[in-house]
Design an enzyme around this catalytic site. Structure first.
Site, PDB file in Angstrom:
ATOM      1  N   ARG A  90      -4.504   6.615   3.097  1.00 31.40           N
ATOM      2  CA  ARG A  90      -3.031   7.081   2.868  1.00 31.40           C
ATOM      3  C   ARG A  90      -2.761   7.128   1.249  1.00 31.40           C
ATOM      4  O   ARG A  90      -2.643   6.249   0.504  1.00 31.40           O
ATOM      5  CB  ARG A  90      -2.082   5.928   3.489  1.00 31.40           C
ATOM      6  CG  ARG A  90      -2.322   5.985   5.074  1.00 31.40           C
ATOM      7  CD  ARG A  90      -1.458   4.870   5.363  1.00 31.40           C
ATOM      8  NE  ARG A  90      -1.851   3.592   5.286  1.00 31.40           N
ATOM      9  CZ  ARG A  90      -1.320   2.375   5.814  1.00 31.40           C
ATOM     10  NH1 ARG A  90      -0.093   2.646   6.702  1.00 31.40           N
ATOM     11  NH2 ARG A  90      -1.849   1.343   5.507  1.00 31.40           N
ATOM     12  N   ASP A 129      -1.025   8.062  -2.162  1.00 41.11           N
ATOM     13  CA  ASP A 129       0.353   7.744  -2.888  1.00 41.11           C
ATOM     14  C   ASP A 129       1.198   9.029  -3.155  1.00 41.11           C
ATOM     15  O   ASP A 129       0.437  10.198  -3.026  1.00 41.11           O
ATOM     16  CB  ASP A 129       0.338   7.178  -4.100  1.00 41.11           C
ATOM     17  CG  ASP A 129      -0.544   5.810  -4.127  1.00 41.11           C
ATOM     18  OD1 ASP A 129      -0.621   5.313  -2.659  1.00 41.11           O
ATOM     19  OD2 ASP A 129      -0.882   5.299  -5.278  1.00 41.11           O
ATOM     20  N   ARG A 172      -5.154   3.710  -9.817  1.00 40.16           N
ATOM     21  CA  ARG A 172      -4.341   3.923 -10.740  1.00 40.16           C
ATOM     22  C   ARG A 172      -4.065   2.520 -11.824  1.00 40.16           C
ATOM     23  O   ARG A 172      -3.805   2.902 -12.731  1.00 40.16           O
ATOM     24  CB  ARG A 172      -2.910   4.524 -10.514  1.00 40.16           C
ATOM     25  CG  ARG A 172      -3.034   5.731  -9.517  1.00 40.16           C
ATOM     26  CD  ARG A 172      -1.669   6.475  -8.897  1.00 40.16           C
ATOM     27  NE  ARG A 172      -0.715   6.220  -9.758  1.00 40.16           N
ATOM     28  CZ  ARG A 172       0.776   6.226  -9.362  1.00 40.16           C
ATOM     29  NH1 ARG A 172       0.909   6.257  -8.199  1.00 40.16           N
ATOM     30  NH2 ARG A 172       1.562   6.305 -10.229  1.00 40.16           N
ATOM     31  N   TYR A 194     -12.876   8.110  -5.249  1.00 39.81           N
ATOM     32  CA  TYR A 194     -11.833   9.073  -5.849  1.00 39.81           C
ATOM     33  C   TYR A 194     -12.257   9.192  -7.513  1.00 39.81           C
ATOM     34  O   TYR A 194     -13.238   8.717  -7.998  1.00 39.81           O
ATOM     35  CB  TYR A 194     -10.484   7.823  -6.117  1.00 39.81           C
ATOM     36  CG  TYR A 194      -9.674   7.750  -4.804  1.00 39.81           C
ATOM     37  CD1 TYR A 194      -8.566   8.554  -4.926  1.00 39.81           C
ATOM     38  CD2 TYR A 194      -9.753   6.753  -4.005  1.00 39.81           C
ATOM     39  CE1 TYR A 194      -7.688   8.256  -3.822  1.00 39.81           C
ATOM     40  CE2 TYR A 194      -8.873   6.449  -2.944  1.00 39.81           C
ATOM     41  CZ  TYR A 194      -8.004   6.969  -2.799  1.00 39.81           C
ATOM     42  OH  TYR A 194      -7.043   7.197  -2.013  1.00 39.81           O
TER      43      TYR A 194
END
Length: 279
Positions: A62, A64, A209, A122
């Protein structure tokens, strides 16, 4: 086969897996939310039109608000028989231009987009230049200060392995456990672009992040490499460490056991992004 009204009938439910690409700029993340526009909302709505019944999808990760994807995977259950082309082209005809189904296939009932995944990848893209990019402004994060990628890489290697990553966990994260296993982190430069490529068994809300935000501080030489190890060992998510902007983050792939035969993604993107993401 199941028994209904003393008669045998065949359960025709099928499980379909899909690959999804999207630009997260205009959405409040993946997960469906009341009074907010999300990726899940649009994909379920479009699939339901093709299936002629309500579809609920489960995704691998999921993302952001503002985060992009070229490798999201999801699955759904349907009774409708459609060929792969219908699930792809038909669904895309009902989707906004910044969300695309890139593949679809029938999968084993044992497959689960989230729980069958071995790892997630990622990439975070930093445009390290004093002059901003007009074309890719919403697809990457600009940093005008020169970044020392050797120090960034050295610091990142303290995170390899299974650890308690609570220091990099958002206060809004609902995960009970903050233990995760980072399999690899690579940091490299391509022209004016600095790419952090990170692979783990799973991630928490804002985890990537927060890691990248900390690495940027080290790259600016405001902090030394051992600061990353200190953050890890503190196991404290009240440290207010910097969170890198969402727009530089891409979910690039979800990795599954080979026997599920989930497609390897090869997607055309604008030249610069394509070169960066597929190095």
């Amino acid at each position: 086969m199941k028994l209904k009204n003393n008669k045998l009938y065949k359960n025709t439910n099928m499980k379909i897996a899909i690959g999804i690409e999207y630009n997260g700029k205009n959405y409040s993340g993946w997960q469906k939310q009341k009074k907010k526009i999300t990726i899940q909302y649009h994909v379920e709505k479009a699939l339901s039109k093709i299936a002629n019944h309500k579809i609920k999808i489960i995704c691998a990760g999921r993302t952001d608000k503002g985060v992009h994807s070229i490798g999201q995977v999801a699955h759904f259950i349907t009774k409708k028989k459609r060929n792969n082309s219908a699930w792809i082209i038909g669904t895309n005809s009902y989707l906004p231009k910044d969300i695309t189904i890139i593949w679809a296939k029938k999968v084993s009932t044992l497959f689960h987009a989230r729980y069958s995944a071995i790892s997630r990848n990622y990439k975070y893209i930093i445009y390290n230049n004093k002059i901003r990019s007009a074309i890719l402004f919403n697809e990457l994060t600009q940093c005008i200060h020169p970044l020392n990628i050797k120090k960034m890489y050295k610091a990142s290697q303290y995170l390899i392995g299974e650890h308690d990553f609570k220091s990099f966990k958002s206060k809004q994260c609902q995960s009970i456990s903050s233990k995760r296993k980072i399999i690899q982190i690579n940091i490299f430069k391509y022209k004016n672009y600095i790419i952090t490529d990170i692979k783990a068994d799973a991630f928490m809300y804002h985890m990537v992040r927060n890691i990248v935000g900390s690495l940027i501080e080290i790259g600016k030489e405001k902090k030394n490499e051992l600061w990353m190890l200190k953050l890890l060992n503190l196991k404290n998510n009240n440290l207010n460490i910097p969170t890198a902007p969402a727009k530089g983050l891409y979910l690039t792939s979800i990795n599954y056991p080979k026997y599920f035969n989930i497609p390897i993604i090869k997607i055309s993107k604008p030249l610069i992004i394509n070169e960066i993401l597929f190095i």
